[in-house]
Design a protein around this motif. Sequence first.
Motif, mmCIF file in Angstrom:
data_model
loop_
_atom_site.group_PDB
_atom_site.id
_atom_site.type_symbol
_atom_site.label_atom_id
_atom_site.label_comp_id
_atom_site.label_asym_id
_atom_site.label_seq_id
_atom_site.Cartn_x
_atom_site.Cartn_y
_atom_site.Cartn_z
ATOM 1 N N MET A 1 0.822 -1.204 0.000
ATOM 2 C CA MET A 1 0.000 0.000 0.000
ATOM 3 C C MET A 1 0.862 1.262 0.000
ATOM 4 O O MET A 1 0.595 2.222 -0.708
ATOM 5 C CB MET A 1 -0.923 0.016 1.219
ATOM 6 C CG MET A 1 -1.885 1.202 1.243
ATOM 7 S SD MET A 1 -3.000 1.184 2.654
ATOM 8 C CE MET A 1 -1.889 1.611 3.982
ATOM 9 N N GLU A 2 1.937 1.248 0.842
ATOM 10 C CA GLU A 2 2.808 2.418 0.916
ATOM 11 C C GLU A 2 3.473 2.693 -0.425
ATOM 12 O O GLU A 2 3.587 3.844 -0.855
ATOM 13 C CB GLU A 2 3.888 2.226 1.999
ATOM 14 C CG GLU A 2 3.366 2.281 3.424
ATOM 15 C CD GLU A 2 2.869 0.924 3.910
ATOM 16 O OE1 GLU A 2 2.915 -0.045 3.120
ATOM 17 O OE2 GLU A 2 2.423 0.823 5.080
ATOM 18 N N THR A 3 3.925 1.614 -1.103
ATOM 19 C CA THR A 3 4.607 1.795 -2.385
ATOM 20 C C THR A 3 3.665 2.400 -3.421
ATOM 21 O O THR A 3 4.056 3.285 -4.196
ATOM 22 C CB THR A 3 5.163 0.447 -2.892
ATOM 23 O OG1 THR A 3 5.993 -0.126 -1.883
ATOM 24 C CG2 THR A 3 5.972 0.639 -4.160
ATOM 25 N N LYS A 4 2.414 1.939 -3.456
ATOM 26 C CA LYS A 4 1.446 2.493 -4.406
ATOM 27 C C LYS A 4 1.178 3.969 -4.116
ATOM 28 O O LYS A 4 1.019 4.782 -5.034
ATOM 29 C CB LYS A 4 0.140 1.692 -4.339
ATOM 30 C CG LYS A 4 0.239 0.284 -4.912
ATOM 31 C CD LYS A 4 -1.111 -0.415 -4.845
ATOM 32 C CE LYS A 4 -1.013 -1.825 -5.427
ATOM 33 N NZ LYS A 4 -2.319 -2.544 -5.356
ATOM 34 N N LYS A 5 1.126 4.309 -2.837
ATOM 35 C CA LYS A 5 0.905 5.708 -2.456
ATOM 36 C C LYS A 5 2.052 6.587 -2.939
ATOM 37 O O LYS A 5 1.847 7.699 -3.445
ATOM 38 C CB LYS A 5 0.766 5.794 -0.934
ATOM 39 C CG LYS A 5 0.190 7.116 -0.429
ATOM 40 C CD LYS A 5 -0.105 7.036 1.056
ATOM 41 C CE LYS A 5 -0.743 8.332 1.558
ATOM 42 N NZ LYS A 5 -1.039 8.260 3.015
ATOM 43 N N VAL A 6 3.277 6.083 -2.793
ATOM 44 C CA VAL A 6 4.452 6.826 -3.263
ATOM 45 C C VAL A 6 4.427 6.961 -4.783
ATOM 46 O O VAL A 6 4.749 8.014 -5.335
ATOM 47 C CB VAL A 6 5.751 6.143 -2.784
ATOM 48 C CG1 VAL A 6 6.968 6.746 -3.489
ATOM 49 C CG2 VAL A 6 5.891 6.274 -1.276
ATOM 50 N N ALA A 7 4.035 5.904 -5.477
ATOM 51 C CA ALA A 7 3.958 5.948 -6.943
ATOM 52 C C ALA A 7 2.989 7.030 -7.398
ATOM 53 O O ALA A 7 3.276 7.790 -8.340
ATOM 54 C CB ALA A 7 3.537 4.585 -7.487
ATOM 55 N N ARG A 8 1.831 7.122 -6.728
ATOM 56 C CA ARG A 8 0.850 8.157 -7.087
ATOM 57 C C ARG A 8 1.403 9.552 -6.793
ATOM 58 O O ARG A 8 1.206 10.494 -7.564
ATOM 59 C CB ARG A 8 -0.460 7.937 -6.309
ATOM 60 C CG ARG A 8 -1.289 6.753 -6.795
ATOM 61 C CD ARG A 8 -2.723 6.834 -6.265
ATOM 62 N NE ARG A 8 -2.751 6.866 -4.803
ATOM 63 C CZ ARG A 8 -2.804 5.777 -4.042
ATOM 64 N NH1 ARG A 8 -2.821 4.566 -4.600
ATOM 65 N NH2 ARG A 8 -2.854 5.881 -2.720
ATOM 66 N N TYR A 9 2.105 9.659 -5.659
ATOM 67 C CA TYR A 9 2.668 10.961 -5.275
ATOM 68 C C TYR A 9 3.710 11.426 -6.295
ATOM 69 O O TYR A 9 3.750 12.589 -6.688
ATOM 70 C CB TYR A 9 3.299 10.861 -3.892
ATOM 71 C CG TYR A 9 3.740 12.186 -3.320
ATOM 72 C CD1 TYR A 9 2.828 13.061 -2.745
ATOM 73 C CD2 TYR A 9 5.077 12.568 -3.358
ATOM 74 C CE1 TYR A 9 3.228 14.281 -2.220
ATOM 75 C CE2 TYR A 9 5.497 13.789 -2.838
ATOM 76 C CZ TYR A 9 4.557 14.632 -2.273
ATOM 77 O OH TYR A 9 4.962 15.846 -1.763
ATOM 78 N N ILE A 10 4.560 10.495 -6.731
ATOM 79 C CA ILE A 10 5.576 10.824 -7.743
ATOM 80 C C ILE A 10 4.910 11.285 -9.032
ATOM 81 O O ILE A 10 5.310 12.283 -9.644
ATOM 82 C CB ILE A 10 6.493 9.606 -7.999
ATOM 83 C CG1 ILE A 10 7.370 9.336 -6.771
ATOM 84 C CG2 ILE A 10 7.360 9.831 -9.232
ATOM 85 C CD1 ILE A 10 8.199 8.068 -6.866
ATOM 86 N N ALA A 11 3.854 10.562 -9.441
ATOM 87 C CA ALA A 11 3.154 10.913 -10.684
ATOM 88 C C ALA A 11 2.418 12.244 -10.552
ATOM 89 O O ALA A 11 2.480 13.094 -11.454
ATOM 90 C CB ALA A 11 2.183 9.802 -11.058
ATOM 91 N N ASP A 12 1.731 12.450 -9.438
ATOM 92 C CA ASP A 12 0.940 13.666 -9.247
ATOM 93 C C ASP A 12 1.819 14.916 -9.215
ATOM 94 O O ASP A 12 1.403 15.991 -9.642
ATOM 95 C CB ASP A 12 0.127 13.586 -7.952
ATOM 96 C CG ASP A 12 -0.998 12.569 -8.025
ATOM 97 O OD1 ASP A 12 -1.331 12.148 -9.162
ATOM 98 O OD2 ASP A 12 -1.530 12.188 -6.965
ATOM 99 N N ASN A 13 3.032 14.770 -8.696
ATOM 100 C CA ASN A 13 3.924 15.924 -8.558
ATOM 101 C C ASN A 13 5.010 15.980 -9.631
ATOM 102 O O ASN A 13 5.919 16.809 -9.552
ATOM 103 C CB ASN A 13 4.572 15.920 -7.173
ATOM 104 C CG ASN A 13 3.587 16.214 -6.061
ATOM 105 O OD1 ASN A 13 3.273 17.361 -5.785
ATOM 106 N ND2 ASN A 13 3.072 15.162 -5.424
#
Length: 431
Positions: A1-13
Amino acid sequence: METKKVARYIADNHLLAINEKVIVALSGGADSVALLLMLQELGYACEAAHCNFHLRGSESDRDETFVRQLCQERQVKLHITHFDTKHYASQKHISIEMAARELRYEWFETIRKQLQATAIAVAHHADDSVETFLLNLLRGTGINGLRGIRPRNGHIIRPLLCLKRNDILHYLTIRSQSYVTDSTNLQDEYTRNKIRLRLLPFMEEINPSVKDSIMDTAHHLDEAACFYHHAIEEARQRVSTDNGKTIDITALMREPSPEALLFELLSPIGVNATQLHDIYKSLNGQAGKVFDTPEWQIVKDRTHLLVEPRQKNTRPPQLQMEECELTPDFIIPRDKSTACFDADKLSQPFTIRLWQQGDSFVPFGMKGRKKVSDYLTDRKFSLAAKGRQWVLCTGNEIVWLIDERTDNRFRIGPETKRVLIIKSIKEETSE
């Protein structure tokens, strides 16, 4: 779950594309270890960089050993450097913490360029952002200091800002991944540690979700700052010229919040809140007040604030002299860096000095004497520019305000036979 959250954060920013090389700042602590593992899981081409600051004795060497083993296990190329941090801090007259920060980020940028990497990934997380918010609040700050840590600053990216410290520890526990603990993080000697170990737990007794509340506030302020900075930029153009080095006081005072605008104009050059308040109070006072930062000088002139680099090179100008016969085809140069005199009216040796109070001369084209101070004022020289005015003298008499005006008594006339040509040579100076 944490890794997916980081992936979204990288993409969003828009922090990093999947095919770009990234260097991970790897201290060996839980957050940096998690950062490396997550970026590898997401498919990024990672190399690691470790700084040994030699501040914690055997513990510093322990961290380096751990990082070497981890990178060997993960098949990650590792770059290591060693710093004499205490010596650097002493030389620069700065804190150990600031010295370590300067050293590591300078080195990160050096290796980033050498390796042609897109970015340096550092492991700041949400708790760090909350602590920074409170630290800046305690010290006093503008809106920028209350925006939390930025996801990206130049080539520095922070992919873990979407995670809290407990999220990171949970991630490492599930993967049975070890890490090292910096013992200084468990001490409350430093202000940030006091916030982490004492202030935040106390605040959580009042509001258990205080970290979320602070992050929400920082997010709102971040959005508000976009409008704020747009308005500041428009106001900057209304009140300043010469790339912000000349601030019109009358125009500044017409703005809705002149002191806040002045803070935004001057804080980038190192003006602190106390100095800013003193500068603002001086705006209605007499001209002549001078405020210094390590690199800049702010002068309260009659109608303007003048922002000028502090002069690091106070050597007098270099002069070239040439004497020739006056012929009918001689043309007097018109540029201010060249002066022509009747050689027979002058006596050598010449002296060069900065002008002094009480100095006077006869400006070219005039008959009566004029004080140098009055002349420079009439020419609208700023106080700082006045202080940099050199004069060429013969005996006790001023011959030339160098690069500005010659003395009429030594001019070329009908009786002139020999001409002395003096040219000032501009030197490259580092401001």
